[in-house]
Write an enzyme that holds these catalytic residues in place. Structure first.
Site, PDB file in Angstrom:
ATOM      1  N   ASP A  12     -13.923  -5.523 -11.089  1.00  0.00           N
ATOM      2  CA  ASP A  12     -12.842  -6.358 -10.571  1.00  0.00           C
ATOM      3  C   ASP A  12     -13.152  -6.827  -9.150  1.00  0.00           C
ATOM      4  O   ASP A  12     -12.588  -6.346  -8.183  1.00  0.00           O
ATOM      5  CB  ASP A  12     -11.526  -5.571 -10.606  1.00  0.00           C
ATOM      6  CG  ASP A  12     -10.333  -6.438 -10.234  1.00  0.00           C
ATOM      7  OD1 ASP A  12     -10.509  -7.669 -10.081  1.00  0.00           O
ATOM      8  OD2 ASP A  12      -9.230  -5.888 -10.083  1.00  0.00           O
ATOM      9  N   HIS A  51      -3.990 -16.837 -12.538  1.00  0.00           N
ATOM     10  CA  HIS A  51      -4.735 -16.427 -11.352  1.00  0.00           C
ATOM     11  C   HIS A  51      -6.131 -17.019 -11.480  1.00  0.00           C
ATOM     12  O   HIS A  51      -6.880 -16.636 -12.379  1.00  0.00           O
ATOM     13  CB  HIS A  51      -4.831 -14.902 -11.273  1.00  0.00           C
ATOM     14  CG  HIS A  51      -3.583 -14.243 -10.775  1.00  0.00           C
ATOM     15  ND1 HIS A  51      -3.389 -12.885 -10.837  1.00  0.00           N
ATOM     16  CD2 HIS A  51      -2.479 -14.772 -10.177  1.00  0.00           C
ATOM     17  CE1 HIS A  51      -2.198 -12.594 -10.297  1.00  0.00           C
ATOM     18  NE2 HIS A  51      -1.624 -13.723  -9.918  1.00  0.00           N
ATOM     19  N   GLU A  61      -0.274  -8.822 -16.478  1.00  0.00           N
ATOM     20  CA  GLU A  61      -1.570  -9.396 -16.109  1.00  0.00           C
ATOM     21  C   GLU A  61      -2.691  -8.731 -16.900  1.00  0.00           C
ATOM     22  O   GLU A  61      -2.792  -7.500 -16.936  1.00  0.00           O
ATOM     23  CB  GLU A  61      -1.816  -9.230 -14.595  1.00  0.00           C
ATOM     24  CG  GLU A  61      -3.166  -9.803 -14.170  1.00  0.00           C
ATOM     25  CD  GLU A  61      -3.394  -9.817 -12.663  1.00  0.00           C
ATOM     26  OE1 GLU A  61      -2.622  -9.185 -11.918  1.00  0.00           O
ATOM     27  OE2 GLU A  61      -4.372 -10.470 -12.244  1.00  0.00           O
ATOM     28  N   ARG A  78       0.791  -1.240   0.000  1.00  0.00           N
ATOM     29  CA  ARG A  78       0.000   0.000   0.000  1.00  0.00           C
ATOM     30  C   ARG A  78       0.818   1.282   0.000  1.00  0.00           C
ATOM     31  O   ARG A  78       0.264   2.355  -0.066  1.00  0.00           O
ATOM     32  CB  ARG A  78      -0.982   0.000   1.173  1.00  0.00           C
ATOM     33  CG  ARG A  78      -2.103  -0.973   0.914  1.00  0.00           C
ATOM     34  CD  ARG A  78      -3.167  -1.020   1.978  1.00  0.00           C
ATOM     35  NE  ARG A  78      -4.155  -1.997   1.588  1.00  0.00           N
ATOM     36  CZ  ARG A  78      -4.037  -3.305   1.748  1.00  0.00           C
ATOM     37  NH1 ARG A  78      -2.954  -3.780   2.360  1.00  0.00           N
ATOM     38  NH2 ARG A  78      -4.952  -4.138   1.318  1.00  0.00           N
ATOM     39  N   HIS A  85       0.362  -5.085 -13.055  1.00  0.00           N
ATOM     40  CA  HIS A  85      -0.787  -4.549 -13.770  1.00  0.00           C
ATOM     41  C   HIS A  85      -0.256  -3.597 -14.839  1.00  0.00           C
ATOM     42  O   HIS A  85       0.871  -3.129 -14.755  1.00  0.00           O
ATOM     43  CB  HIS A  85      -1.702  -3.796 -12.813  1.00  0.00           C
ATOM     44  CG  HIS A  85      -2.378  -4.697 -11.831  1.00  0.00           C
ATOM     45  ND1 HIS A  85      -3.118  -4.240 -10.787  1.00  0.00           N
ATOM     46  CD2 HIS A  85      -2.401  -6.058 -11.736  1.00  0.00           C
ATOM     47  CE1 HIS A  85      -3.586  -5.266 -10.094  1.00  0.00           C
ATOM     48  NE2 HIS A  85      -3.164  -6.379 -10.640  1.00  0.00           N
ATOM     49  N   HIS A 117     -10.636 -11.429 -14.295  1.00  0.00           N
ATOM     50  CA  HIS A 117     -10.452 -10.273 -15.176  1.00  0.00           C
ATOM     51  C   HIS A 117     -10.881 -10.578 -16.614  1.00  0.00           C
ATOM     52  O   HIS A 117     -11.531  -9.751 -17.266  1.00  0.00           O
ATOM     53  CB  HIS A 117      -8.983  -9.817 -15.172  1.00  0.00           C
ATOM     54  CG  HIS A 117      -8.496  -9.381 -13.815  1.00  0.00           C
ATOM     55  ND1 HIS A 117      -7.198  -9.011 -13.579  1.00  0.00           N
ATOM     56  CD2 HIS A 117      -9.144  -9.265 -12.630  1.00  0.00           C
ATOM     57  CE1 HIS A 117      -7.065  -8.677 -12.300  1.00  0.00           C
ATOM     58  NE2 HIS A 117      -8.229  -8.831 -11.703  1.00  0.00           N
ATOM     59  N   GLU A 177      -6.617 -15.946  -5.761  1.00  0.00           N
ATOM     60  CA  GLU A 177      -6.671 -14.626  -5.109  1.00  0.00           C
ATOM     61  C   GLU A 177      -8.112 -14.399  -4.655  1.00  0.00           C
ATOM     62  O   GLU A 177      -8.708 -13.352  -4.908  1.00  0.00           O
ATOM     63  CB  GLU A 177      -6.281 -13.525  -6.092  1.00  0.00           C
ATOM     64  CG  GLU A 177      -4.869 -13.647  -6.641  1.00  0.00           C
ATOM     65  CD  GLU A 177      -4.568 -12.588  -7.693  1.00  0.00           C
ATOM     66  OE1 GLU A 177      -3.534 -11.927  -7.581  1.00  0.00           O
ATOM     67  OE2 GLU A 177      -5.390 -12.432  -8.625  1.00  0.00           O
ATOM     68  N   TYR A 227       0.358  -1.857  -5.097  1.00  0.00           N
ATOM     69  CA  TYR A 227      -0.834  -1.274  -5.725  1.00  0.00           C
ATOM     70  C   TYR A 227      -0.638   0.089  -6.377  1.00  0.00           C
ATOM     71  O   TYR A 227      -1.329   0.426  -7.327  1.00  0.00           O
ATOM     72  CB  TYR A 227      -1.960  -1.133  -4.691  1.00  0.00           C
ATOM     73  CG  TYR A 227      -2.447  -2.431  -4.129  1.00  0.00           C
ATOM     74  CD1 TYR A 227      -2.867  -3.467  -4.972  1.00  0.00           C
ATOM     75  CD2 TYR A 227      -2.506  -2.648  -2.745  1.00  0.00           C
ATOM     76  CE1 TYR A 227      -3.325  -4.665  -4.455  1.00  0.00           C
ATOM     77  CE2 TYR A 227      -2.966  -3.848  -2.223  1.00  0.00           C
ATOM     78  CZ  TYR A 227      -3.374  -4.847  -3.078  1.00  0.00           C
ATOM     79  OH  TYR A 227      -3.821  -6.029  -2.576  1.00  0.00           O
ATOM     80  N   HIS A 282       3.793 -10.243  -6.592  1.00  0.00           N
ATOM     81  CA  HIS A 282       2.892  -9.303  -7.258  1.00  0.00           C
ATOM     82  C   HIS A 282       3.361  -7.891  -6.927  1.00  0.00           C
ATOM     83  O   HIS A 282       3.744  -7.607  -5.802  1.00  0.00           O
ATOM     84  CB  HIS A 282       1.454  -9.522  -6.770  1.00  0.00           C
ATOM     85  CG  HIS A 282       0.407  -8.863  -7.606  1.00  0.00           C
ATOM     86  ND1 HIS A 282       0.280  -7.489  -7.685  1.00  0.00           N
ATOM     87  CD2 HIS A 282      -0.557  -9.377  -8.406  1.00  0.00           C
ATOM     88  CE1 HIS A 282      -0.735  -7.203  -8.506  1.00  0.00           C
ATOM     89  NE2 HIS A 282      -1.257  -8.321  -8.963  1.00  0.00           N
ATOM     90  N   ASP A 342      -5.615 -13.808 -15.562  1.00  0.00           N
ATOM     91  CA  ASP A 342      -6.540 -13.804 -14.424  1.00  0.00           C
ATOM     92  C   ASP A 342      -7.935 -14.154 -14.951  1.00  0.00           C
ATOM     93  O   ASP A 342      -8.475 -13.442 -15.807  1.00  0.00           O
ATOM     94  CB  ASP A 342      -6.518 -12.416 -13.757  1.00  0.00           C
ATOM     95  CG  ASP A 342      -7.329 -12.371 -12.463  1.00  0.00           C
ATOM     96  OD1 ASP A 342      -8.516 -12.738 -12.508  1.00  0.00           O
ATOM     97  OD2 ASP A 342      -6.768 -11.954 -11.433  1.00  0.00           O
ATOM     98  N   HIS A 383     -13.240 -10.370  -7.123  1.00  0.00           N
ATOM     99  CA  HIS A 383     -12.971 -11.810  -7.135  1.00  0.00           C
ATOM    100  C   HIS A 383     -13.965 -12.514  -6.216  1.00  0.00           C
ATOM    101  O   HIS A 383     -14.422 -11.934  -5.239  1.00  0.00           O
ATOM    102  CB  HIS A 383     -11.556 -12.082  -6.631  1.00  0.00           C
ATOM    103  CG  HIS A 383     -10.480 -11.418  -7.437  1.00  0.00           C
ATOM    104  ND1 HIS A 383      -9.153 -11.575  -7.185  1.00  0.00           N
ATOM    105  CD2 HIS A 383     -10.556 -10.587  -8.518  1.00  0.00           C
ATOM    106  CE1 HIS A 383      -8.442 -10.873  -8.054  1.00  0.00           C
ATOM    107  NE2 HIS A 383      -9.269 -10.257  -8.871  1.00  0.00           N
TER     108      HIS A 383
HETATM  109 ZN    ZN Z   1      -8.470  -8.522  -9.795  1.00  0.00          ZN
HETATM  110 MN    MN Z   2      -5.025 -11.347 -10.495  1.00  0.00          MN
HETATM  111 MN    MN Z   3      -3.263  -8.437 -10.008  1.00  0.00          MN
END
Ligand code: ZN
Ligand code: MN
Ligand code: MN
Length: 279
Positions: free
Chosen positions: A227, A214, A143, A36, A108, A180, A259, A71, A68, A177, A229
């Site tokens: 988005d 993913h 991704e 974060r 991303h 996604h 995830e 963010y 990963h 993913d 999950h």
């Molecule tokens: Zn996602």
């Molecule tokens: Mn993902």
């Molecule tokens: Mn991701």
């Protein structure tokens, strides 16, 4: 099958291996630091050794783990300082993965923030290529996105267009993913739909470039670009479709990472058990 989930590094980074083993994972994903913030604490030599040691003593194959990106970075942003910070973070994460012996770093593709896809992709390619100069064996995995407003890389042709501009090729790969893809409009609900979606992926991106899957069910409907999950089999993709995806990627020996949320409905332990039951 190599299967696992995203696990916490809380305490110290080597705890992630304990968390993975406890969950009966044969693959896993981590953040190498707090996801974060912009700043990362430097990796401590002892923690690196502990991480590698625990991994060595587990049955988990090093090639089935990934990290990963945090963010905040946005590699498609038109903001100069934001772009620079994002590229520097990507380089720093590639280096951290190298130190930890993690072969893959998932990123991303970012948001062009309204400046248009073409301009966004130009910046993205520039940023990725710069990070691709980092001298180690870590591959950066692009991704596919959920197709949110201004986002880049939801559609396979566009993902391929980006991927094909990257050099050196051996520094890059792709992470698929399922949530996604589904909310971007790719059907994954039946055997036939999965076959078609993956053949489209193969035709544009090339299945040999797929390094991590993913596996997430989707809270939203097909094409909704949301988005969110959801637990395996309880979302709008469903058990049947996700089972077909697992079969498809197992043929290619691609590690599968969940995830999925942790809530009153289910936790990681249970989602992993359910995936194993699908094969
Ligand atoms: Zn996602
Ligand atoms: Mn993902
Ligand atoms: Mn991701």
């Amino acid at each position: 099958m190599q299967i696992g989930c995203h696990v916490s590094i809380s305490g110290s980074i080597d705890k992630s291996v304990d968390n993975a083993v406890e969950r009966d994972c044969s693959a896993f994903q981590i953040f190498t630091r707090n996801p974060r913030g912009w700043n990362a604490k430097e990796l401590v030599e002892q923690d690196i050794e502990n991480f590698k040691g625990k991994l060595e003593n587990s049955k988990i194959d090093r090639m089935a783990i990934c990290a990963h990106m945090p963010y905040l970075p946005n590699l498609s942003t038109p903001k100069k300082d934001g772009f620079e910070k994002s590229v520097n973070t990507l380089i720093s994460e590639v280096e951290r993965c190298g130190k930890l012996g993690i072969p893959y770093l998932v990123t991303h593709l970012g948001s062009h923030l309204g400046t248009g896809e073409e301009e966004g992709i130009k910046r993205l390619v520039k940023g990725l290529s710069k990070a691709g100069q980092t001298k180690n064996d870590v591959k950066i995995l692009l991704e596919n996105s959920a197709g949110q407003k201004n986002s880049v890389g939801a559609n396979f042709e566009q993902l391929a267009e980006i991927f094909n501009q990257l050099k050196p090729v051996k520094k890059f790969g792709v992470c698929f993913d399922t949530c996604h893809a589904f909310v971007s409009g790719y059907d994954l609900r039946t055997d036939k739909a999965v076959k078609e979606t993956f053949s489209e992926f193969d035709d544009s991106v090339g299945i040999e470039n797929l390094k991590i899957l993913h596996l997430n069910d989707a809270k939203g409907e097909i094409g909704c670009n949301l988005d969110r999950h959801y637990h395996i089999g309880l979302g709008n993709i469903g058990e049947k479709g996700l089972g077909a995806v697992i079969k498809t990627v197992n043929k290619e020996k691609v590690p599968i990472i969940l995830e999925t949320p942790i809530d009153d409905v289910r936790d990681d332990f249970e989602n992993i058990r359910i995936v194993k039951g699908l094969v």
